[in-house]
Write an enzyme that holds these catalytic residues in place. Structure first.
Site, PDB file in Angstrom:
ATOM      1  N   HIS A  72       0.844  -1.198   0.000  1.00  0.00           N
ATOM      2  CA  HIS A  72       0.000   0.000   0.000  1.00  0.00           C
ATOM      3  C   HIS A  72       0.878   1.246   0.000  1.00  0.00           C
ATOM      4  CE1 HIS A  72      -3.896  -1.932   1.865  1.00  0.00           C
ATOM      5  NE2 HIS A  72      -3.569  -2.427   0.686  1.00  0.00           N
ATOM      6  N   TYR A 202      -9.940   4.863   6.450  1.00  0.00           N
ATOM      7  CA  TYR A 202     -10.345   5.185   7.823  1.00  0.00           C
ATOM      8  C   TYR A 202     -11.461   6.214   7.723  1.00  0.00           C
ATOM      9  CZ  TYR A 202      -5.968   3.077   9.459  1.00  0.00           C
ATOM     10  OH  TYR A 202      -4.945   2.204   9.732  1.00  0.00           O
ATOM     11  N   PRO A 294      -6.371  -0.430  17.965  1.00  0.00           N
ATOM     12  CA  PRO A 294      -5.955  -0.886  16.631  1.00  0.00           C
ATOM     13  C   PRO A 294      -5.842   0.224  15.577  1.00  0.00           C
ATOM     14  CG  PRO A 294      -8.212  -1.550  17.092  1.00  0.00           C
ATOM     15  CD  PRO A 294      -7.675  -0.978  18.359  1.00  0.00           C
ATOM     16  N   LYS A 298      -0.663  -0.555  14.890  1.00  0.00           N
ATOM     17  CA  LYS A 298       0.670  -0.586  15.487  1.00  0.00           C
ATOM     18  C   LYS A 298       0.954  -1.818  16.352  1.00  0.00           C
ATOM     19  CE  LYS A 298       2.259   2.761  13.495  1.00  0.00           C
ATOM     20  NZ  LYS A 298       2.803   2.155  12.301  1.00  0.00           N
ATOM     21  N   TYR A 386       2.832   6.180  10.406  1.00  0.00           N
ATOM     22  CA  TYR A 386       2.097   5.050   9.833  1.00  0.00           C
ATOM     23  C   TYR A 386       3.042   3.995   9.270  1.00  0.00           C
ATOM     24  CZ  TYR A 386      -1.797   2.622   7.688  1.00  0.00           C
ATOM     25  OH  TYR A 386      -2.735   1.674   7.360  1.00  0.00           O
TER      26      TYR A 386
HETATM   27  C1  PHB Z   1      -6.880  -4.658   9.772  1.00  0.00           C
HETATM   28  O1  PHB Z   1      -6.715  -4.933   8.582  1.00  0.00           O
HETATM   29  O2  PHB Z   1      -7.330  -5.506  10.574  1.00  0.00           O
HETATM   30  C2  PHB Z   1      -6.541  -3.306  10.240  1.00  0.00           C
HETATM   31  C3  PHB Z   1      -6.012  -2.377   9.357  1.00  0.00           C
HETATM   32  C4  PHB Z   1      -5.684  -1.110   9.795  1.00  0.00           C
HETATM   33  C5  PHB Z   1      -5.895  -0.771  11.118  1.00  0.00           C
HETATM   34  C6  PHB Z   1      -6.404  -1.699  12.012  1.00  0.00           C
HETATM   35  C7  PHB Z   1      -6.734  -2.974  11.570  1.00  0.00           C
HETATM   36  O3  PHB Z   1      -5.574   0.460  11.554  1.00  0.00           O
END
Ligand code: PHB
Ligand code: APR
Length: 394
Positions: A72, A202, A294, A298, A386
Site C-alpha cells: 500500500h 479510515y 488498533p 501498530k 504510519y
Molecule cells: C486490519 O486490517 O485488521 C486493520 C487495518 C488497519 C488498522 C487496524 C486494523 O488500523
C-alpha cells in the site's frame, strides 16, 4: 531440560524471537498455553510496516509475504462524505506498508520452526517463572499430566496481555499506564474482494468510525465503532453491511461487495504500557508489555520491533559477550513504544465519535481533520508514524 532462552507464548512475538535466535545459533524452547490451531484461529492485525517485513526476511520466512502481501502506497481518510488520500509513499521518501494477515505471518513462522525440528510445547499448563532475579532462571510447566522444569539463561515473556510473565513480577516493581476508550470495534472477515484493495480507508462519520481493510484480493476485513456494551449477537451480517454502508460515502457504499461473514467479533479499545520491560533475566516483548488501540495498526508492528531489539541484544550477549544492549533494552524499547502509543491514541481520538464530546470537542476534531488533509506538515507526521518510526538499535 536446559536451554539458552525460554520463550513464553507462541504468538507473533514468541515465534519471531525464536526464529531470529535460532538463525543466530541460540537454543530456545517455546511454551504455549493453547494448541497451535487455536493460536492460528485468532483473527488479528493485517498491516505490516517495512521493518516488520524486513524482519520476516531476516528470520528466513519472507517468501510468502513477498509473494502474497499487497503493498500500500497510501491510506484514505473519509469524513464529511469525501475521501482524502494521504500519499504515505510520497510523504516518507518512498516507504510503504504491506497488507498481510497476522494469521498468515504466524503460520509462516510456525511452519518454519516445525521444519527445523525446534521445540514448541503446545498446551503447556500452569507455566510458572522462577529465579529470574538470579543467574539461572527456571520455568516450570505441566504437560500430559507431568510436571517439567527448564533451566535457562534468560526468559522472554511473549505471552500477551493476559500472560503469566508480567504477572510474575513483584508488585511495586512495575508501573502500569492505562487508558480505556468508551467504545469497541465490531470486525467482520469475509471472502469477498475488498472495496479498497490498495489503501486502507479510515472513516469518521456522524454514525461513528468505520474501517475498510483486507487480507488478500479475495478476503476483506471491515470494522465499525460500536458502544462498549454492545454484543456480537446483536449484529446479523445484514445489519453489519447496512451499517457499514451508511458510514461510507455513496460511491464506496455502492461498490462494496458483501457476503457471509467468516469471523465476527467485538474488541474493546485500550492503551496500556507496563514499565520497565526488563526484570533481571526476564524480558517482556509485545502485548505482554503494551496494548495499543488498533487504529493505525501498530500492535503487531510494535511486537516485531520489541523482538528486533531483544534478539539483537541477546545475540550481542552470546556472540560479543556484551550486555550493553540487554542493559538498555527497556529504555530503548519504551521510547519507541510510547511514540506508537501516542500515535495510536491520536489517530483514535481523531477518527472516532466520542459519546461525551459533543459541541466544542466535535468542532475541534473536524478542524483538525480539515487541517490534516491540507497541511503537508501534519500529513507528513501521520505518514512517518504510519510506515513506522526507525529502530534505535544502540
Ligand atoms: C486490519 O486490517 O485488521 C486493520 C487495518 C488497519 C488498522 C487496524 C486494523 O488500523
Ligand atoms: N503460558 C503460556 N502461553 C501463554 C500464557 C501462559 N500462561 N498466557 C498466554 N500465552 C500465550 C497465548 O495463548 C498467545 O498465544 O501467549 C501468546 C501471546 O500471543 P499474542 O497475544 O498474540 O501476543 P504477541 O505475540 O505479543 O503479539 C502481538 O499484535 O496484533 C497485535 O494484539 C495483537 O496478537 C497481537 C499482538
Amino acid at each position: 531440560m536446559r536451554t539458552q532462552v525460554a520463550i513464553i507464548g507462541a504468538g507473533p512475538s514468541g515465534l519471531l524471537l525464536a526464529q531470529l535466535l535460532h538463525k543466530a545459533g541460540i537454543d530456545n524452547v517455546i511454551l504455549e498455553r493453547q494448541s497451535g490451531d487455536y493460536v492460528l484461529g485468532r483473527i488479528r492485525a493485517g498491516i505490516l510496516e517495512q521493518g516488520t517485513v524486513d524482519l520476516l526476511h531476516e528470520a528466513g520466512v519472507g517468501r510468502h509475504v513477498a509473494a502474497d502481501g499487497i503493498v500500500h502506497h497510501r491510506i484514505e481518510l473519509a469524513f464529511a462524505g469525501v475521501r482524502h488520500p494521504i500519499d504515505v509513499h510520497g510523504l516518507t521518501g518512498g516507504k510503504v506498508v504491506t497488507a498481510y494477515g497476522q494469521t498468515e505471518m504466524t503460520r509462516d513462522l510456525m511452519t518454519a520452526r516445525a521444519a527445523e525440528g525446534r521445540l514448541t510445547v503446545y498446551q503447556a499448563g500452569n507455566v510458572s517463572l522462577h529465579d529470574f532475579d538470579g543467574n539461572q532462571p527456571r520455568v516450570r510447566y505441566d504437560k500430559d499430566g507431568q510436571s517439567h522444569e527448564i533451566v535457562c539463561d534468560f526468559i522472554a515473556g511473549c505471552d500477551g496481555f493476559h500472560g503469566v510473565s508480567r504477572a510474575s513480577v513483584p508488585q511495586g516493581a512495575v508501573t502500569e499506564y492505562e487508558k480505556i476508550y468508551p467504545f469497541g470495534w465490531l470486525g467482520v472477515l469475509a471472502d469477498t474482494p475488498p472495496v479498497s484493495p490498495h489503501a486502507v480507508v479510515y472513516g469518521n462519520s456522524e454514525r461513528g468510525f468505520s474501517l475498510c481493510s483486507m487480507r488478500s484480493l479475495a478476503r476483506s476485513r471491515y470494522y465499525v465503532q460500536v458502544p462498549l456494551d454492545d454484543k456480537v449477537e446483536n449484529w446479523s451480517d445484514q445489519r453489519f453491511w447496512d451499517e457499514l454502508r451508511r458510514r461510507l460515502d455513496a460511491e464506496l457504499a455502492q461498490r462494496i461487495v458483501t457476503g457471509p461473514s467468516i469471523e465476527k467479533s467485538i474488541a474493546p479499545l485500550r492503551s496500556f504500557v507496563a514499565e520497565p520491560m526488563r526484570f533481571g533475566r526476564l524480558f517482556l516483548a509485545g502485548d505482554a508489555a503494551h496494548i495499543v488501540p488498533p487504529t493505525g495498526a501498530k500492535g503487531l508492528n510494535l511486537a516485531a520491533s520489541d523482538v528486533k531489539y531483544l534478539s539483537t541484544s541477546l545475540i550481542e550477549h552470546y556472540q560479543d559477550h556484551s550486555d550493553a544492549g540487554l542493559d538498555t533494552y527497556s529504555q530503548r524499547t519504551l521510547r519507541r513504544v510510547w511514540k506508537a502509543a501516542r500515535f495510536s491514541w491520536w489517530l483514535t481520538s481523531l477518527m472516532h465519535r466520542f459519546p461525551d464530546t459533543a459541541g466544542f470537542g466535535q468542532r475541534v476534531q473536524e478542524a483538525e481533520l480539515d487541517y490534516l488533509v491540507h497541511s503537508n506538515a501534519l500529513s507528513t507526521s501521520l505518514a512517518e508514524n504510519y510506515v513506522g518510526l526507525p529502530f534505535e538499535l544502540h
